[in-house]
Design an enzyme around this catalytic site. Structure first.
Site, short mmCIF file in Angstrom:
data_model
loop_
_atom_site.label_atom_id
_atom_site.label_comp_id
_atom_site.label_asym_id
_atom_site.label_seq_id
_atom_site.Cartn_x
_atom_site.Cartn_y
_atom_site.Cartn_z
N GLU A 172 42.71 70.00 70.33
CA GLU A 172 41.81 70.85 69.55
C GLU A 172 40.51 71.09 70.30
O GLU A 172 40.00 72.22 70.34
CB GLU A 172 41.51 70.21 68.18
N HIS A 177 41.23 66.07 73.80
CA HIS A 177 42.23 66.31 72.77
C HIS A 177 42.56 67.80 72.73
O HIS A 177 41.74 68.64 73.13
CB HIS A 177 41.69 65.85 71.41
N CYS A 206 37.83 65.73 66.57
CA CYS A 206 38.22 67.15 66.57
C CYS A 206 37.76 67.84 65.29
O CYS A 206 37.32 68.99 65.33
CB CYS A 206 39.73 67.26 66.74
#
Lengths: 154, 154
Positions: free
Chosen positions: A53, A51, A84
């Site tokens: 992040e 992801h 995240c």
């Protein structure tokens, strides 16, 4: 739009256009300067944890040679998912700015909101968690760590 | 002890002895065979997301060339933290076996239990979440993705 948020959103769109993964971007900022930026790369890297992040945190920590980013701020184009958000906690980041939210992500098919509901107990998880035992043998690594004066605690 | 759980615990101890990070190990198994194993590498890599489960999932997904690990099972020496649990959900893993628990980890100084309490709303988070806006400009990447026929949905 704030310049760092604009950067996170631009990164999100860039990643989506390249078909690298979901349309999400993130920027780590320290003392008013960009340390790292990233977009979701789940599809192109076959990594379900890639992801925006997580990648931005990993890149920032690598650059700063420190897994503790408490002097950094995160900008995310969309509200961070539970993975995240927990990563943000582990990185000791204290402030997160975000634009769209997990309900916006839900509308286009992402499970962020569902996973939040699972983690806060509102929905049942599809994952069966089985504790196989609480015997002493499972505590051996933990006890080694606890008594190891050379271990870097975090 | 089950052979895969023994492997996860051995991996945990190996990582701790090498001072790679926290005393945690994980193994991803598919159809009775080990696909990937890993131990925590937070300290040695300066990566706050380098938990055993995340690394094992990343390695397994890379090896299988698939971010969807629904036919895999995870063995963790200790109960996965919220970051790892959410990663397990994103990886679509359906079953997790674990040995020691987040309270055992708490006893030696880890925040897994605290982060669970934060995510389920029992404790206040040290992270300030600021939604900067819900304007159309934040939805641009999401709308691009939703209408992009070439995007691989997941």
């Amino acid at each position: 739009m704030d310049k760092f948020m604009a950067l996170a959103v631009a990164e999100a769109l860039r990643g989506a256009k390249k078909h690298h993964g979901g349309p999400f971007g993130a920027v780590v900022v320290r003392k008013g300067k960009v340390v790292a930026k990233a977009h979701n790369r789940v599809v192109v890297t076959n990594d379900p944890t890639a992801h925006a992040e997580v990648l931005a945190i990993r890149a920032a920590a690598k650059k700063l040679k420190n897994f503790d980013l408490r002097d950094c701020v995160l900008y995310a184009s969309c509200e961070p998912c539970p993975m995240c958000l927990a990563a943000i906690h582990w990185a000791r980041i204290k402030k997160v700015y975000f634009g769209s939210c997990s309900l916006d992500a839900k509308k286009i098919g992402f499970d962020d909101e569902l996973f939040y509901e699972i983690l806060n107990g509102k929905k049942k998880s599809p994952v069966k968690m089985v504790r196989v035992g609480a015997g002493k043998e499972y505590l051996v690594p933990l006890k080694f760590w606890a008594h190891d004066m050379k271990a870097k605690k975090y």
